[in-house]
Motif scaffolding. Structure first.
Motif, PDB file in Angstrom:
ATOM      1  N   SER A 158       0.847  -1.193   0.000  1.00 54.76           N
ATOM      2  CA  SER A 158       0.000   0.000   0.000  1.00 54.76           C
ATOM      3  C   SER A 158       0.883   1.244   0.000  1.00 54.76           C
ATOM      4  CB  SER A 158      -0.915   0.001   1.223  1.00 54.76           C
ATOM      5  OG  SER A 158      -0.158  -0.079   2.416  1.00 54.76           O
ATOM      6  N   HIS A 159       0.334   2.336  -0.517  1.00 55.87           N
ATOM      7  CA  HIS A 159       1.083   3.587  -0.607  1.00 55.87           C
ATOM      8  C   HIS A 159       0.097   4.708  -0.878  1.00 55.87           C
ATOM      9  CE1 HIS A 159       0.617   2.860  -4.927  1.00 55.87           C
ATOM     10  NE2 HIS A 159       1.162   1.662  -4.733  1.00 55.87           N
ATOM     11  N   TYR A 160       0.586   5.897  -1.104  1.00 60.36           N
ATOM     12  CA  TYR A 160      -0.309   7.018  -1.383  1.00 60.36           C
ATOM     13  C   TYR A 160      -1.016   6.790  -2.723  1.00 60.36           C
ATOM     14  CZ  TYR A 160      -2.087  11.784  -1.274  1.00 60.36           C
ATOM     15  OH  TYR A 160      -2.916  12.877  -1.231  1.00 60.36           O
ATOM     16  N   ASN A 161      -2.314   7.017  -2.726  1.00 58.52           N
ATOM     17  CA  ASN A 161      -3.177   6.877  -3.907  1.00 58.52           C
ATOM     18  C   ASN A 161      -3.388   5.442  -4.361  1.00 58.52           C
ATOM     19  OD1 ASN A 161      -3.777   9.583  -4.062  1.00 58.52           O
ATOM     20  ND2 ASN A 161      -2.234  10.048  -5.621  1.00 58.52           N
ATOM     21  N   GLY A 162      -3.232   4.476  -3.447  1.00 61.02           N
ATOM     22  CA  GLY A 162      -3.607   3.119  -3.806  1.00 61.02           C
ATOM     23  C   GLY A 162      -2.669   2.037  -3.320  1.00 61.02           C
ATOM     24  N   ALA A 163      -2.595   0.966  -4.101  1.00 63.03           N
ATOM     25  CA  ALA A 163      -1.764  -0.189  -3.767  1.00 63.03           C
ATOM     26  C   ALA A 163      -1.202  -0.777  -5.054  1.00 63.03           C
ATOM     27  CB  ALA A 163      -2.578  -1.234  -3.020  1.00 63.03           C
ATOM     28  N   SER A 164      -0.133  -1.533  -4.912  1.00 62.54           N
ATOM     29  CA  SER A 164       0.492  -2.209  -6.053  1.00 62.54           C
ATOM     30  C   SER A 164       0.589  -3.694  -5.755  1.00 62.54           C
ATOM     31  CB  SER A 164       1.893  -1.645  -6.320  1.00 62.54           C
ATOM     32  OG  SER A 164       1.832  -0.291  -6.707  1.00 62.54           O
ATOM     33  N   LEU A 165       0.270  -4.506  -6.754  1.00 56.76           N
ATOM     34  CA  LEU A 165       0.285  -5.958  -6.625  1.00 56.76           C
ATOM     35  C   LEU A 165       1.302  -6.522  -7.619  1.00 56.76           C
ATOM     36  CD1 LEU A 165      -1.171  -8.295  -5.138  1.00 56.76           C
ATOM     37  CD2 LEU A 165      -2.819  -8.332  -7.022  1.00 56.76           C
ATOM     38  N   TRP A 166       2.295  -7.242  -7.096  1.00 58.05           N
ATOM     39  CA  TRP A 166       3.413  -7.731  -7.895  1.00 58.05           C
ATOM     40  C   TRP A 166       3.451  -9.251  -7.904  1.00 58.05           C
ATOM     41  CZ3 TRP A 166       6.963  -3.819  -9.563  1.00 58.05           C
ATOM     42  CH2 TRP A 166       6.830  -2.575  -8.922  1.00 58.05           C
ATOM     43  N   PHE A 167       3.787  -9.844  -9.048  1.00 57.40           N
ATOM     44  CA  PHE A 167       4.107 -11.261  -9.112  1.00 57.40           C
ATOM     45  C   PHE A 167       5.588 -11.424  -8.796  1.00 57.40           C
ATOM     46  CE2 PHE A 167       0.111 -11.670 -11.446  1.00 57.40           C
ATOM     47  CZ  PHE A 167      -0.367 -12.883 -10.947  1.00 57.40           C
ATOM     48  N   VAL A 168       5.882 -12.144  -7.732  1.00 54.64           N
ATOM     49  CA  VAL A 168       7.267 -12.268  -7.269  1.00 54.64           C
ATOM     50  C   VAL A 168       8.148 -12.944  -8.307  1.00 54.64           C
ATOM     51  CG1 VAL A 168       8.736 -13.264  -5.481  1.00 54.64           C
ATOM     52  CG2 VAL A 168       6.517 -12.300  -4.861  1.00 54.64           C
ATOM     53  N   GLY A 169       7.588 -13.938  -9.007  1.00 54.63           N
ATOM     54  CA  GLY A 169       8.390 -14.690  -9.965  1.00 54.63           C
ATOM     55  C   GLY A 169       8.423 -14.114 -11.369  1.00 54.63           C
ATOM     56  N   ALA A 170       7.838 -12.942 -11.579  1.00 55.95           N
ATOM     57  CA  ALA A 170       7.790 -12.350 -12.923  1.00 55.95           C
ATOM     58  C   ALA A 170       9.183 -11.959 -13.415  1.00 55.95           C
ATOM     59  CB  ALA A 170       6.873 -11.128 -12.912  1.00 55.95           C
ATOM     60  N   LYS A 171       9.450 -12.175 -14.701  1.00 50.68           N
ATOM     61  CA  LYS A 171      10.728 -11.779 -15.285  1.00 50.68           C
ATOM     62  C   LYS A 171      10.820 -10.254 -15.397  1.00 50.68           C
ATOM     63  CE  LYS A 171      11.443 -16.057 -17.872  1.00 50.68           C
ATOM     64  NZ  LYS A 171      11.649 -16.677 -19.215  1.00 50.68           N
ATOM     65  N   GLU A 172       9.693  -9.628 -15.691  1.00 52.56           N
ATOM     66  CA  GLU A 172       9.638  -8.176 -15.772  1.00 52.56           C
ATOM     67  C   GLU A 172       8.767  -7.658 -14.622  1.00 52.56           C
ATOM     68  OE1 GLU A 172       8.171  -4.560 -18.759  1.00 52.56           O
ATOM     69  OE2 GLU A 172       7.923  -6.662 -19.343  1.00 52.56           O
ATOM     70  N   ASP A 173       9.351  -6.810 -13.777  1.00 46.95           N
ATOM     71  CA  ASP A 173       8.640  -6.313 -12.607  1.00 46.95           C
ATOM     72  C   ASP A 173       7.738  -5.144 -12.979  1.00 46.95           C
ATOM     73  OD1 ASP A 173       9.767  -8.164 -10.847  1.00 46.95           O
ATOM     74  OD2 ASP A 173      11.571  -6.956 -10.624  1.00 46.95           O
ATOM     75  N   LYS A 174       6.499  -5.468 -13.286  1.00 44.34           N
ATOM     76  CA  LYS A 174       5.510  -4.462 -13.609  1.00 44.34           C
ATOM     77  C   LYS A 174       4.261  -4.748 -12.790  1.00 44.34           C
ATOM     78  CE  LYS A 174       3.120  -2.256 -17.494  1.00 44.34           C
ATOM     79  NZ  LYS A 174       2.899  -2.266 -18.965  1.00 44.34           N
ATOM     80  N   PRO A 175       3.888  -3.857 -11.865  1.00 42.91           N
ATOM     81  CA  PRO A 175       2.793  -4.172 -10.955  1.00 42.91           C
ATOM     82  C   PRO A 175       1.418  -3.938 -11.571  1.00 42.91           C
ATOM     83  CG  PRO A 175       3.574  -1.972 -10.500  1.00 42.91           C
ATOM     84  CD  PRO A 175       4.462  -2.528 -11.585  1.00 42.91           C
ATOM     85  N   ARG A 176       0.445  -4.568 -10.974  1.00 43.33           N
ATOM     86  CA  ARG A 176      -0.931  -4.172 -11.219  1.00 43.33           C
ATOM     87  C   ARG A 176      -1.230  -3.073 -10.201  1.00 43.33           C
ATOM     88  NH1 ARG A 176      -6.572  -7.747 -11.068  1.00 43.33           N
ATOM     89  NH2 ARG A 176      -7.974  -5.952 -11.308  1.00 43.33           N
TER      90      ARG A 176
END
Length: 342
Positions: A158-176
């Motif tokens: 969580s952070h300002y203006n929302g939250a970020s959801l990450w796949f730990v095993g993803a090759k490219e770190d791009k959150p939802r």
């Protein structure tokens, strides 16, 4: 509370023990292997309790413990304002896992698969079971909370203006990115991984249904919510921040368009911590006067665990099979109650 007897027989008197640890109890965790209760304190120590023995003292941080959780396999993981991530095994030594300079480690999380995560400023650092750094995930502002999903495949922040959801095993770190204006802090995922919920600075909750991005606004709290806990099957979300335990229904299309259920209220004292039983639909609740109760969600029956006194409840945790309940207070009182069948 109004639903208890006039002079309740608190269970800690016959089934528990308590001690004065001398400093704010920041967080509590039972080891995943069933050995020991770990208490992270504001004086920088981690205390370890085991049945029939004295509390052990571990000098963990040069400063305060800011966060503590059960480590991936056994022992506890602690973050401090000295920038050090510390593992404390049951044997009672302080083992440095990582160091982040002078930056505070305000949130830690671990999963039984071996993954650990810690929030340092705007970054969430993910580490493996050996302490090796796997990745550093950047966020637009200071991270307010960190949580793994039930399978350990995703980490949410969580952070300002929302939250970020990450796949730990993803090759490219791009959150939802889950957007909602405002300051978000405490965060949790439903047990089945279908919902993300955060507590906000504005004394309300916000949630997202991941299947379609549906927003869920949960408001009406008189105080800020610091504690969120889903029941074992994810049917209810228990929360602090009101003069009762507030339960939001996550079934039958809820919580959208459904009113919450309130339990164990009536005395005008704010609930500060909640912890749902790991197996049954029961929730433990701690209040700002030091009172601890256990409530059955179905019947509304209330069992008095510990009386008021010793400071507001600042930490509340179950062991893995739900036979032990521990609580800690702002003034350093810590209690353990045995709820196993006799």
């Amino acid at each position: 509370m109004s639903t208890t007897a006039p002079a309740p027989d608190f269970l800690i008197n016959g089934r528990g023990t308590s001690a004065d640890l001398g400093a704010w109890v920041v967080s509590l965790a039972f080891g995943r292997d069933g050995r020991g209760l770990f208490a992270g304190l504001g004086d920088g120590t981690v205390r370890i309790a085991q049945p029939g023995a004295e509390w052990r003292v571990v000098e963990a941080h040069d400063g305060a413990v800011l966060s503590l959780c059960a480590d991936a396999k056994e022992g506890a993981l602690s973050g401090g304002d000295d920038g050090r991530l510390i593992r404390v095994p049951f044997e009672g030594t302080a083992e440095e896992v990582a160091r982040y300079g002078s930056k505070w480690i305000e949130h830690v999380a671990a999963h039984e698969t071996g993954l650990r995560a810690c929030a340092v400023g705007k970054a969430v650092h993910v580490l493996d079971a050996k302490g090796a750094a796997l990745k550093s995930l950047a966020h637009p502002s200071t991270v307010g909370g960190v949580a793994f999903d039930g399978k350990g495949k995703r980490v949410a922040a969580s952070h300002y203006n929302g939250a970020s959801l990450w796949f730990v095993g993803a090759k490219e770190d791009k959150p939802r990115v889950l957007e909602w204006k405002g300051s978000h802090h405490a965060i949790t995922l439903s047990p089945d991984g279908t919902h993300v919920v955060t507590a906000m600075q504005e004394a309300s909750l916000h949630g997202w249904r991941l299947a379609d991005g549906q927003h869920m606004r949960m408001s009406g709290y008189p105080a800020k919510t610091h504690s969120l806990s889903f029941t074992a099957r994810g049917k209810w979300l228990a929360t602090s921040g009101a003069e009762a335990v507030v339960l939001w229904p996550f079934f039958g299309g809820g919580p959208m368009g459904k009113a919450p259920t309130e339990l164990a209220g009536g005395d005008g004292v704010i609930c500060t911590r909640v912890a749902c039983h790991p197996q049954h639909e029961m929730v433990a609740a701690g209040f700002e006067d030091g009172l601890v109760l256990l409530t059955d969600i179905g019947s509304g029956r209330v069992l008095p665990i510990a009386p008021p006194g010793g400071g507001g409840i600042s930490a509340l945790v179950w062991n893995a099979n739900g036979t032990l309940l521990a609580f800690g207070t702002e003034e350093g009182r810590c209690g353990i109650v045995d709820l196993s069948k006799r």
